[in-house]
Motif scaffolding. Structure first.
Motif, PDB file in Angstrom:
ATOM      1  N   GLN A  12     -13.904 -10.663  21.171  1.00 30.16           N
ATOM      2  CA  GLN A  12     -14.258 -11.496  21.170  1.00 30.16           C
ATOM      3  C   GLN A  12     -13.805 -12.189  22.793  1.00 30.16           C
ATOM      4  OE1 GLN A  12     -14.637 -14.714  18.498  1.00 30.16           O
ATOM      5  NE2 GLN A  12     -16.169 -15.804  19.449  1.00 30.16           N
ATOM      6  N   HIS A  13     -14.773 -12.442  23.715  1.00 32.04           N
ATOM      7  CA  HIS A  13     -14.657 -12.844  25.047  1.00 32.04           C
ATOM      8  C   HIS A  13     -13.651 -12.063  25.898  1.00 32.04           C
ATOM      9  CE1 HIS A  13     -16.268 -17.198  24.302  1.00 32.04           C
ATOM     10  NE2 HIS A  13     -17.040 -16.274  23.989  1.00 32.04           N
ATOM     11  N   LEU A  14     -13.633 -10.848  25.448  1.00 32.97           N
ATOM     12  CA  LEU A  14     -12.622  -9.855  26.198  1.00 32.97           C
ATOM     13  C   LEU A  14     -13.060  -9.848  27.793  1.00 32.97           C
ATOM     14  CD1 LEU A  14     -10.220  -7.875  25.750  1.00 32.97           C
ATOM     15  CD2 LEU A  14     -11.981  -6.244  25.415  1.00 32.97           C
ATOM     16  N   ILE A  15     -14.373 -10.129  28.292  1.00 34.60           N
ATOM     17  CA  ILE A  15     -14.793 -10.182  29.380  1.00 34.60           C
ATOM     18  C   ILE A  15     -14.878 -11.626  29.696  1.00 34.60           C
ATOM     19  CG2 ILE A  15     -16.556  -9.564  31.033  1.00 34.60           C
ATOM     20  CD1 ILE A  15     -14.911  -7.239  29.763  1.00 34.60           C
ATOM     21  N   ASN A  16     -13.773 -12.094  30.558  1.00 34.88           N
ATOM     22  CA  ASN A  16     -13.669 -13.481  30.937  1.00 34.88           C
ATOM     23  C   ASN A  16     -13.042 -13.629  32.281  1.00 34.88           C
ATOM     24  OD1 ASN A  16     -10.958 -12.620  30.824  1.00 34.88           O
ATOM     25  ND2 ASN A  16     -10.640 -12.912  28.759  1.00 34.88           N
ATOM     26  N   ASP A  17     -12.693 -14.779  32.687  1.00 36.68           N
ATOM     27  CA  ASP A  17     -12.516 -15.153  34.142  1.00 36.68           C
ATOM     28  C   ASP A  17     -11.391 -13.982  34.662  1.00 36.68           C
ATOM     29  OD1 ASP A  17     -13.921 -17.382  34.950  1.00 36.68           O
ATOM     30  OD2 ASP A  17     -12.533 -18.542  33.689  1.00 36.68           O
ATOM     31  N   ALA A  18     -10.448 -13.800  33.740  1.00 33.48           N
ATOM     32  CA  ALA A  18      -9.115 -12.913  34.172  1.00 33.48           C
ATOM     33  C   ALA A  18      -9.613 -11.155  34.276  1.00 33.48           C
ATOM     34  CB  ALA A  18      -8.085 -12.891  33.014  1.00 33.48           C
ATOM     35  N   THR A  19     -10.552 -10.798  33.245  1.00 30.35           N
ATOM     36  CA  THR A  19     -10.845  -9.496  33.407  1.00 30.35           C
ATOM     37  C   THR A  19     -11.887  -9.437  34.445  1.00 30.35           C
ATOM     38  OG1 THR A  19     -12.133 -10.100  31.352  1.00 30.35           O
ATOM     39  CG2 THR A  19     -10.095  -8.897  31.125  1.00 30.35           C
ATOM     40  N   ILE A  20     -12.923 -10.282  34.555  1.00 30.70           N
ATOM     41  CA  ILE A  20     -13.826 -10.116  35.672  1.00 30.70           C
ATOM     42  C   ILE A  20     -13.019 -10.059  36.908  1.00 30.70           C
ATOM     43  CG2 ILE A  20     -15.519 -11.472  36.763  1.00 30.70           C
ATOM     44  CD1 ILE A  20     -16.626 -12.385  34.178  1.00 30.70           C
ATOM     45  N   GLU A  21     -11.999 -10.810  37.302  1.00 35.06           N
ATOM     46  CA  GLU A  21     -11.289 -10.722  38.424  1.00 35.06           C
ATOM     47  C   GLU A  21     -10.956  -9.510  38.762  1.00 35.06           C
ATOM     48  OE1 GLU A  21     -11.389 -13.433  40.579  1.00 35.06           O
ATOM     49  OE2 GLU A  21     -10.224 -11.932  41.988  1.00 35.06           O
ATOM     50  N   LYS A  22     -10.773  -8.566  37.723  1.00 36.19           N
ATOM     51  CA  LYS A  22     -10.182  -7.270  38.054  1.00 36.19           C
ATOM     52  C   LYS A  22     -11.178  -6.291  38.436  1.00 36.19           C
ATOM     53  CE  LYS A  22      -5.808  -7.851  35.356  1.00 36.19           C
ATOM     54  NZ  LYS A  22      -5.856  -8.508  34.187  1.00 36.19           N
ATOM     55  N   LEU A  23     -12.536  -6.703  38.442  1.00 37.26           N
ATOM     56  CA  LEU A  23     -13.626  -5.654  38.768  1.00 37.26           C
ATOM     57  C   LEU A  23     -13.549  -5.526  40.301  1.00 37.26           C
ATOM     58  CD1 LEU A  23     -16.293  -6.972  36.295  1.00 37.26           C
ATOM     59  CD2 LEU A  23     -15.299  -4.512  36.268  1.00 37.26           C
ATOM     60  N   PRO A  24     -13.978  -4.549  40.980  1.00 39.20           N
ATOM     61  CA  PRO A  24     -14.205  -4.535  42.033  1.00 39.20           C
ATOM     62  C   PRO A  24     -15.489  -5.627  42.558  1.00 39.20           C
ATOM     63  CG  PRO A  24     -14.635  -2.337  41.281  1.00 39.20           C
ATOM     64  CD  PRO A  24     -14.521  -3.370  40.194  1.00 39.20           C
ATOM     65  N   ASP A  25     -15.382  -6.140  43.814  1.00 42.59           N
ATOM     66  CA  ASP A  25     -16.326  -7.086  44.253  1.00 42.59           C
ATOM     67  C   ASP A  25     -17.578  -6.560  44.211  1.00 42.59           C
ATOM     68  OD1 ASP A  25     -14.038  -8.931  44.543  1.00 42.59           O
ATOM     69  OD2 ASP A  25     -14.419  -8.715  46.711  1.00 42.59           O
ATOM     70  N   GLY A  26     -18.627  -7.223  43.609  1.00 41.54           N
ATOM     71  CA  GLY A  26     -19.945  -6.913  43.589  1.00 41.54           C
ATOM     72  C   GLY A  26     -20.327  -5.718  42.496  1.00 41.54           C
ATOM     73  N   ALA A  27     -19.449  -5.870  41.630  1.00 39.54           N
ATOM     74  CA  ALA A  27     -19.662  -4.836  40.301  1.00 39.54           C
ATOM     75  C   ALA A  27     -20.830  -5.462  39.578  1.00 39.54           C
ATOM     76  CB  ALA A  27     -18.459  -4.931  39.421  1.00 39.54           C
ATOM     77  N   ALA A  59     -17.656 -17.740  32.257  1.00 36.10           N
ATOM     78  CA  ALA A  59     -17.201 -16.940  33.269  1.00 36.10           C
ATOM     79  C   ALA A  59     -17.995 -16.107  33.931  1.00 36.10           C
ATOM     80  CB  ALA A  59     -15.993 -16.025  32.451  1.00 36.10           C
ATOM     81  N   LEU A  60     -19.005 -15.434  33.283  1.00 33.21           N
ATOM     82  CA  LEU A  60     -20.120 -14.324  33.808  1.00 33.21           C
ATOM     83  C   LEU A  60     -20.911 -15.223  34.641  1.00 33.21           C
ATOM     84  CD1 LEU A  60     -21.222 -11.741  34.051  1.00 33.21           C
ATOM     85  CD2 LEU A  60     -22.638 -12.209  32.224  1.00 33.21           C
ATOM     86  N   ILE A  61     -21.314 -16.386  34.361  1.00 31.23           N
ATOM     87  CA  ILE A  61     -22.325 -17.207  35.284  1.00 31.23           C
ATOM     88  C   ILE A  61     -21.682 -17.572  36.543  1.00 31.23           C
ATOM     89  CG2 ILE A  61     -23.314 -19.489  35.049  1.00 31.23           C
ATOM     90  CD1 ILE A  61     -24.060 -19.139  32.113  1.00 31.23           C
ATOM     91  N   LYS A  62     -20.161 -18.178  36.251  1.00 33.05           N
ATOM     92  CA  LYS A  62     -19.683 -18.387  37.620  1.00 33.05           C
ATOM     93  C   LYS A  62     -19.585 -17.023  38.621  1.00 33.05           C
ATOM     94  CE  LYS A  62     -15.237 -19.237  37.377  1.00 33.05           C
ATOM     95  NZ  LYS A  62     -13.809 -19.934  36.842  1.00 33.05           N
ATOM     96  N   ALA A  63     -19.156 -15.882  38.026  1.00 32.95           N
ATOM     97  CA  ALA A  63     -19.055 -14.696  38.670  1.00 32.95           C
ATOM     98  C   ALA A  63     -20.503 -14.271  39.245  1.00 32.95           C
ATOM     99  CB  ALA A  63     -18.410 -13.613  38.054  1.00 32.95           C
ATOM    100  N   LEU A  64     -21.591 -14.604  38.620  1.00 34.16           N
ATOM    101  CA  LEU A  64     -22.827 -14.188  39.013  1.00 34.16           C
ATOM    102  C   LEU A  64     -23.339 -15.110  40.154  1.00 34.16           C
ATOM    103  CD1 LEU A  64     -24.812 -13.237  35.858  1.00 34.16           C
ATOM    104  CD2 LEU A  64     -24.340 -11.672  37.624  1.00 34.16           C
ATOM    105  N   LYS A  65     -22.682 -16.389  40.240  1.00 33.47           N
ATOM    106  CA  LYS A  65     -23.300 -17.519  41.116  1.00 33.47           C
ATOM    107  C   LYS A  65     -22.256 -17.261  42.153  1.00 33.47           C
ATOM    108  CE  LYS A  65     -24.321 -21.476  38.585  1.00 33.47           C
ATOM    109  NZ  LYS A  65     -24.164 -22.424  37.776  1.00 33.47           N
ATOM    110  N   SER A  66     -21.228 -16.637  42.168  1.00 35.94           N
ATOM    111  CA  SER A  66     -20.165 -16.556  43.399  1.00 35.94           C
ATOM    112  C   SER A  66     -20.522 -15.091  43.968  1.00 35.94           C
ATOM    113  CB  SER A  66     -18.984 -16.624  43.126  1.00 35.94           C
ATOM    114  OG  SER A  66     -18.530 -15.498  42.190  1.00 35.94           O
ATOM    115  N   GLY A  67     -21.033 -14.043  43.338  1.00 39.60           N
ATOM    116  CA  GLY A  67     -21.133 -12.681  43.934  1.00 39.60           C
ATOM    117  C   GLY A  67     -20.375 -11.649  43.333  1.00 39.60           C
ATOM    118  N   LYS A  68     -19.152 -12.402  42.793  1.00 39.35           N
ATOM    119  CA  LYS A  68     -18.123 -11.385  42.544  1.00 39.35           C
ATOM    120  C   LYS A  68     -18.873 -10.454  41.415  1.00 39.35           C
ATOM    121  CE  LYS A  68     -14.378  -9.600  41.265  1.00 39.35           C
ATOM    122  NZ  LYS A  68     -13.296  -9.074  41.953  1.00 39.35           N
ATOM    123  N   ILE A  69     -19.591 -10.868  40.552  1.00 36.23           N
ATOM    124  CA  ILE A  69     -20.466  -9.734  40.029  1.00 36.23           C
ATOM    125  C   ILE A  69     -21.983  -9.833  40.573  1.00 36.23           C
ATOM    126  CG2 ILE A  69     -21.812  -9.341  37.818  1.00 36.23           C
ATOM    127  CD1 ILE A  69     -19.113  -9.698  36.287  1.00 36.23           C
TER     128      ILE A  69
END
Ligand code: DGY
Length: 322
Positions: free
Chosen positions: A218-233, A248-258
């Motif tokens: 549950q919530h294994l994909i979160n701020d900390a784990t998303i951070e470990k993905l390459p930028d633009g994954a 966390a995902l919405i934040k990453a989609l907004k920033s472009g991290k994902i």
């Protein structure tokens, strides 16, 4: 003639499945196919021998504890069983059955659809076309993430994860995965095993979630784990929504991290976090992984095989065990 076992069907199932269910059992049907609350399930469970349910019905400890003693089996029309409290059922001696294998191909197909749909901006481009807003072809329009040759990380290399890997090989993707143990299946010899999620994540140009939902995931994909993905994954989820922390995902989609996400499942289905709807880098589907005519029939027949075996006094073919 011996009396037929009495089954509560919490939903309408595909017609061929309903035909067989009604032929072989005394069925309490849900004619309107509305979602049944726990109270209504309890009310309708009086004197039933078994229940045929689906992932929308949460059989938590409170509901299982309150079921009448006559209920001896719950057959879920799903491979996932996070909606069933296994410990509570075991305590009551209630047998649980699910529908593995038959939805592997259909669900893996949808994972690839989500992967491609997210990477190649299928949602935005199709919407603009449908709304009559596409004026002409231009060289810099609707540019997405290239798929061929990229690294695909698979979280959970069970039946569906493996089927996703086989399909992705057709797109010349390099397969990485994290699983409890390495797999040695034909066609997947070159897939690269990572002992930990932390090892896997930096290798994921694309990450496909194919594990089950549990307390551990549950919530294994979160701020900390998303951070470990390459930028633009690119993130793909066809397993269970609650494995991903929406915020966390919405934040990453907004920033472009994902760069983009393809989701067939989301937390609190059917209510999508409204912030997702403002994002044009999201490709989202309403949990249709197993939604083909053939697959849904096969899932229903598996449920019925479980019920038939149980009421014939035999071990069921697809038991869920603690
Ligand atoms: C399952 O079977 O668990 C799926 O989520 C339904 O498609």
């Amino acid at each position: 003639m011996p009396t037929k076992p009495r089954i509560l069907a919490t939903h309408q199932f595909p017609p061929a499945v309903m035909d067989r269910l009604l032929k072989d059992y005394d069925v309490i049907t849900n004619e309107t196919n509305e979602h049944l609350s726990a109270d209504v399930i309890l009310e309708r469970s009086k004197n039933v021998d078994g229940i045929m349910c689906s992932p929308g019905n949460a059989f938590d400890q409170a509901l299982i504890d309150a079921l009448p003693a006559s209920v001896k089996i719950i057959a879920t029309f799903s491979v996932g069983y996070d909606h069933l409290d296994l410990a509570a059922a075991a305590k009551r001696g209630i047998v649980l059955g699910n529908t593995p294998d038959v939805l592997t191909a259909a669900t893996a197909d949808i994972a690839l659809l989500c992967l491609l749909g997210a990477a190649r901006k299928a949602h935005t481009s199709a919407t603009i076309l449908r709304e009559g807003k596409w004026s002409r072809w231009t060289a810099n329009q609707f540019l997405g993430v290239h798929v061929s040759g990229k690294r695909l990380g698979i979280l959970g290399m069970g039946r569906i994860g493996q089927a996703v890997a086989r399909r992705a090989k057709g797109f010349d993707m390099e397969i990485h995965y994290h699983n409890r143990r390495p797999v040695s299946e034909p066609g997947l010899e070159e897939a690269i095993f990572h002992e930990s999620l932390d090892d896997l994540l930096p290798n994921c140009d694309f990450l496909s979630i194919n594990c089950g939902l549990s307390d551990e995931t549950q919530h294994l994909i979160n701020d900390a784990t998303i951070e470990k993905l390459p930028d633009g994954a690119v993130l793909v989820n066809t397993a269970r929504g609650a494995i991903v922390d929406d915020i966390a995902l919405i934040k990453a989609l907004k920033s472009g991290k994902i760069a983009a996400a393809g989701l067939d499942v989301f937390e609190n289905e059917p209510t999508l976090n409204p912030e997702y709807l403002d994002l044009d880098n999201l490709f989202v589907l309403p949990h249709i992984g197993s939604a083909t005519f053939e697959t849904r029939d096969a899932m229903g027949f598996k449920c019925l095989d479980n019920l038939d075996a149980f009421f014939a006094g035999n071990p069921i073919p697809s038991p869920i065990t603690l």
